[in-house]
Structure formats: C-alpha cells, structure tokens
Design a protein around this motif. Structure first.
Motif, mmCIF file in Angstrom:
data_model
loop_
_atom_site.group_PDB
_atom_site.id
_atom_site.type_symbol
_atom_site.label_atom_id
_atom_site.label_comp_id
_atom_site.label_asym_id
_atom_site.label_seq_id
_atom_site.Cartn_x
_atom_site.Cartn_y
_atom_site.Cartn_z
ATOM 1 N N ALA A 181 0.836 -1.204 0.000
ATOM 2 C CA ALA A 181 0.000 0.000 0.000
ATOM 3 C C ALA A 181 0.867 1.248 0.000
ATOM 4 C CB ALA A 181 -0.926 -0.014 1.213
ATOM 5 N N LYS A 182 1.935 1.224 0.791
ATOM 6 C CA LYS A 182 2.848 2.374 0.845
ATOM 7 C C LYS A 182 3.508 2.600 -0.508
ATOM 8 C CE LYS A 182 6.821 4.255 3.344
ATOM 9 N NZ LYS A 182 7.510 4.636 2.103
ATOM 10 N N GLU A 183 3.897 1.499 -1.181
ATOM 11 C CA GLU A 183 4.545 1.626 -2.485
ATOM 12 C C GLU A 183 3.591 2.219 -3.515
ATOM 13 O OE1 GLU A 183 6.067 -2.171 -3.511
ATOM 14 O OE2 GLU A 183 7.702 -2.115 -2.052
ATOM 15 N N LEU A 184 2.297 1.848 -3.442
ATOM 16 C CA LEU A 184 1.324 2.419 -4.366
ATOM 17 C C LEU A 184 1.133 3.907 -4.093
ATOM 18 C CD1 LEU A 184 -0.742 2.371 -6.594
ATOM 19 C CD2 LEU A 184 -2.393 1.353 -5.014
ATOM 20 N N ILE A 185 1.064 4.290 -2.825
ATOM 21 C CA ILE A 185 0.923 5.703 -2.483
ATOM 22 C C ILE A 185 2.140 6.488 -2.969
ATOM 23 C CG2 ILE A 185 0.792 7.335 -0.558
ATOM 24 C CD1 ILE A 185 -0.887 5.258 0.936
ATOM 25 N N ASP A 186 3.334 5.916 -2.776
ATOM 26 C CA ASP A 186 4.553 6.571 -3.260
ATOM 27 C C ASP A 186 4.528 6.689 -4.785
ATOM 28 O OD1 ASP A 186 5.438 6.729 -0.678
ATOM 29 O OD2 ASP A 186 6.769 4.983 -0.803
ATOM 30 N N TYR A 187 4.021 5.627 -5.442
ATOM 31 C CA TYR A 187 3.924 5.643 -6.905
ATOM 32 C C TYR A 187 2.985 6.759 -7.365
ATOM 33 C CZ TYR A 187 2.971 3.904 -11.639
ATOM 34 O OH TYR A 187 2.828 3.785 -13.005
ATOM 35 N N MET A 188 1.861 6.914 -6.646
ATOM 36 C CA MET A 188 0.921 7.982 -6.981
ATOM 37 C C MET A 188 1.591 9.349 -6.878
ATOM 38 S SD MET A 188 -2.118 6.925 -7.831
ATOM 39 C CE MET A 188 -3.293 5.581 -7.709
ATOM 40 N N GLU A 189 2.351 9.544 -5.813
ATOM 41 C CA GLU A 189 2.998 10.847 -5.610
ATOM 42 C C GLU A 189 4.022 11.134 -6.704
ATOM 43 O OE1 GLU A 189 4.806 13.511 -1.967
ATOM 44 O OE2 GLU A 189 4.768 11.327 -1.778
ATOM 45 N N LYS A 190 4.784 10.091 -7.095
ATOM 46 C CA LYS A 190 5.785 10.285 -8.148
ATOM 47 C C LYS A 190 5.142 10.641 -9.481
ATOM 48 C CE LYS A 190 9.213 7.113 -6.168
ATOM 49 N NZ LYS A 190 9.899 5.801 -6.332
#
Length: 534
Positions: free
Chosen positions: A392-401
């Motif tokens: 979930a954290k990786e997806l949120i980070d992906y969204m921000e990038k």
C-alpha cells in the motif's frame, strides 16, 4: 596320461580347508539385498522422477507435423474471403491464445446479429491461427512477424504494446485493398446489429471512452480535448471506409506510435496515440461519434444502473473495460448474463473455447449490488493471498511520483480516468500483484471531501491528491494471484527436490551442487514458460 591333459581337481572338502578360512566363512553373515524399498529411497525416487518430468517430456519422440497450408494464407486472400460475404465490408478482431475464450463469446453475439460470415480474425501467434482455421476454415490469418504470444495479453507490458500497435497497420492494409472494416476488441458483446448506426458517409466512426452521461441527442462531432490536450476516444471499436481521410488518420496513428514508444518509465499503449492522431488530423478527416446510449463504455454500463434502466433497449455493443484481469472480466460478464459460452457454446463458430465455469452468483440479469459484491469478495478470498502493508505504501509513493499526470485534471470524471490508469500501470509493473480499483462512489466522495471548496477548472494540489490516495488505498485491497504461488512452488521446489535426490539416491552424489541447482532451476523455468505461467 597325455602330456596335454590336466587331471580334474575336485574342490577341497569343507573339513580340509584351513582353520582360519573356516572360521571366517562361519563368522560372515549371509548377504542381504539393499533396503531400496524404505521410505527415504521411495521419496527420493519420486522427487527425481518429478525433476525429470520437468526437464524431459515423456513419451516417444513426436513426428514433425506437415507444413500447414495456413502459413501461406495472405491478408489479401483472407480479406477477400471475408469481404465477399459482406458486400465489401469486414468485421475484424485480433487475438492471441489467451483471448480465445473471449473470441468465442464475442463470435456468438456477432453470429446472432447475422454478421459472422464477415468476420476475419488476425491471429497473433501460429497456434491461434491453426486452432481457429481448424474449426472455421479461412476466417483467421497471421500477418508476420508474430509478436511474443506469452506477454501480449498483459496490459501495460511491452508485449501488450507490441500487440496493440500492430492494429493500425492491419486496418490500413485492409483499406488499401479497397474494403471497409469494423474493428472490435473481443472483450465486447453485441446486443444488436451495429451497422444501422453507421449513418451518413463519414470516413471514421468511433465511441467515447468517458463515463459522464451525455444527452440522447448529443453531438456526433469529435469531443473537445481534455486537460491533457487530447480526447478520450476508445480505439477498441472503430469503423473505417476506404477513403483518403481514413487512411490519413491511420498513417498518423502509426506515426504517433513511433514517436511514443513503450518504455519501463512510460508504459504506452495504442489509445493515446490514436487520440493524438484524431486531434492532429481534425478538419482533414470526416469523423462521427457514435451514440453513447448504443455504444457505452464499460465504466458507464457496468457502474451506472440508473442510466442502464433509462436507456434500456438502446444498447448495441457493450465493452467490458474499466476492469483488469481475465477472471474478473468473465465474472462481470456472467453477472450481467453476457458470458454466452456457458450455455450457448454450440453457437460459436470456433467451438467451445472457454475457461472453467465458476459458481454463478446470479441469474441471467444483473443481480443486486450487495449480492454481487459479496460473491466477488468470496471469490477473491478463495483465489488470492493478502499482501503486506508495504505494498500500500509503495502504491501511495507511486501515486505521488506520478502527480504530474493528474495535476492538470480539473473534473472528477477526468480524475477517475487517470487514477484508474495509474493503478493499472502500478499493478503491471509488479506482475501478479493486483489492486482492486476503489468504487467510483467512494472515490468521488473522497474527491468532493478534499476539494469541497474547489471551483470548476481548479486543479487538485499535490497535498489534496495524496490525501485522497491515502484514504482509498487500503492494505486489504491488494492480492497476489494464484499464478504467483504456482510460480514460487515450481521455481523453488524443483531445486529442493533435486538436492534431496542427490543426497540420498546412490549414484547421484558424484554430481556437484553447482551443476544440479542450475539444471533444476532451468528445467523449472522451461516448464513454467511452456505452461504460460511466466
């Protein structure tokens, strides 16, 4: 006695043997067979047989098959064959092996509309070419070179790009031969004959890919570009006449695909390039937007029940998009009574090519939303394993990038479309990792909550976007598909079995671990590739 004859000597009697020899013979225990039937030996033998089964196919060597006549079947011959049944008009689809069940389902609906004889299928691998023509001679052709069939069906992958980027070339070749052509993706179902809706004498006809409801008398002109500078027209359903305008559009589409190639950073597909081509040839090509009530996108038809009731009887072609995964697409079709091969496989020209039937949670029509959600939840729980919080954290980070892809979006409908694409791309990068798209109502609620003071045309800030992402991205929405577990079991199980067999089976200890482990791993990879699990 002759000098050349030897006297026959009798073996000495037991009592004449030396005392030491007699004692040794008496003390030696009788010889026994090796204990090969013990459990460790049997287990080791089984492990060895499993390893050999992975590395070498059983059975006698197969005789080479005679050359297929379909290998030399050209697009020119195939197009003439299909167009002859449709007064110069072809109904075209393109499939690789994984999409054969959808082809069969689509063909049933096309046959019911009386258009099956006009169908030409572009097979994207030789196995598919042979399989279709064996059941339905002349209706499939392969335009070489064939792309990699193993990855062509994965959305966002380079194989998917290679597969879809061939589409405008096929269409242009058919137009150059002088035929009109209607192209369909095979995750569609016809509820009626679409050709009465091809009115007028325009160059190109297409459907919108957006979910906002249009008035029944909406304009048939090309919609205005969105915030990205281009429109959102679906490249999955197109009708083209053999005019210079249609050929110009296809050449521009091919040109845009060359300028926007696939890369790990930018996972391109053919639809954005198609829209850029439409926008850049505006005014030079006579285009026609088909009525939304007859040609809705999946994000509207399967999500807006009120609209479906209000437009009942007007639907012509239903596209099963706005959802990812073969099984989920099939389940959605089943839930709405559109997976025809379950009960009507005899109507398919290519026979029954379908996946294993899952328990149906409802009848022929659409079920209640609650019951459908519960059935989907149970199916997901059965077939997947929950991922970890870091996903979930990786997806949120992906969204921000990737905020730059959404910063210019000023309406919820555009936001929903881009948000969906970001999640699809994220999942594709991680192979079998899947994320269940948040429901549109939930996403819209969070959007309005964060942007409650926003005005039309005002974009979301990075902070607002990340607040929405944090609210809708939940750990329990992640899943690993069953195929991932199969890969792990085979890929790691084969070397373990090989090492165990090497330790306990006589004769194998002489082989080095540096030889056994790579050999077993390579065999496992070969097996997984042949089983289409990689």
């Amino acid at each position: 006695m002759s000098l050349h004859q030897r006297p026959h000597q009798k073996p000495p009697a037991a009592d004449s043997l030396p005392a030491s020899a007699s004692a040794s013979a008496a003390a030696a225990p009788p010889s026994r067979p090796l204990p090969l039937l013990t459990l460790p030996y049997l287990f080791s033998l089984l492990a060895l047989l499993l390893l050999l089964a992975l590395l070498f196919p059983w059975g006698p060597p197969r005789a080479s098959a005679p050359a297929s006549p379909w290998r030399g079947y050209t697009l020119q011959k195939a197009a003439a064959f299909a167009a002859g049944a449709g007064n110069g008009t072809i109904v075209l689809a393109a499939v690789s092996g994984p999409y054969l069940p959808f082809l069969s389902n689509w063909l049933i609906s096309v046959r019911r509309a009386g258009r099956a004889d006009q169908v030409l299928v572009v097979a994207e691998d030789y196995g598919t070419l042979e399989r279709i023509n064996a059941a339905w001679p002349g209706h499939a052709v392969l335009v070489p070179p064939a792309p990699d069939a193993q990855v062509a069906h994965k959305f966002g992958s380079q194989g998917f790009f290679n597969f879809t980027s061939r589409r405008p070339r096929h269409l242009l070749q058919i137009l150059e031969l002088g035929y009109s052509v209607m192209y369909n993706d095979v995750d569609m179902v016809w509820l009626a004959d679409p050709f009465p809706y091809i009115v007028g004498d325009h160059d190109v006809y297409f459907m919108d890919d957006m979910t906002p409801v249009k008035p029944l008398d909406h304009s048939h002109d090309l919609p205005p570009p969105g915030k990205k500078g281009r429109t959102y027209i679906c490249s999955c359903m197109i009708f083209l006449r053999p005019t210079e305008g249609a050929k110009l559009l296809l050449r521009k589409w091919i040109e845009e695909l060359k300028e926007q190639p696939w890369s790990k950073k930018q996972k391109a597909n053919d639809q954005p390039a198609f829209n850029w081509a439409l926008n850049k040839t505006a005014g030079q090509v006579d285009v026609y937007l088909l009525p939304q009530s007859a040609f809705p996108t999946g994000g509207l038809y399967f999500k807006n029940k009120t609209w479906v009731k209000e437009t009942k009887g007007k639907h012509v072609i239903i596209h099963n998009n706005y959802i990812t995964g073969f099984e989920k697409k099939i389940k959605r079709f089943r839930d709405h009574g559109l997976w025809l091969v379950d009960e009507h496989s005899d109507e398919s020209p290519v026979g029954r090519i379908t996946k294993k039937k899952a328990p149906r949670s409802m009848g022929q029509g659409a079920a209640k939303a609650k019951g459908s959600d519960q059935a989907e939840s149970k199916a997901d729980d059965k077939d997947v394993k929950t991922a970890k919080p870091k996903d979930a954290k990786e997806l949120i980070d992906y969204m921000e990038k990737n905020y730059d892809r959404i910063k210019d979006v000023a309406s919820f409908d555009d936001f929903y479309h881009v948000f969906y694409e970001l999640i699809e791309n994220f999942c594709e990068e991680r192979g079998q990792l899947q994320y269940r798209i948040p429901k549109k109502d939930e996403l819209e609620r969070q959007y309005e909550k964060v942007n409650k003071n926003g005005k039309p045309g005002v974009n979301l800030s990075r902070k607002q976007f990340m607040e929405i992402a944090g609210q809708v991205i939940k750990v329990n929405s992640f899943a690993f598909g069953k195929a991932t577990m199969d890969v792990l079991v085979v890929l790691f199980g084969a070397p373990v079995c090989a090492l165990l067999a090497k330790r306990v089976v006589p004769g194998l200890k002489s082989f080095s671990d540096d030889v056994v482990i790579p050999a077993a791993t390579s065999g496992a990879v070969v097996y997984l590739a042949k089983a289409n699990k990689l």
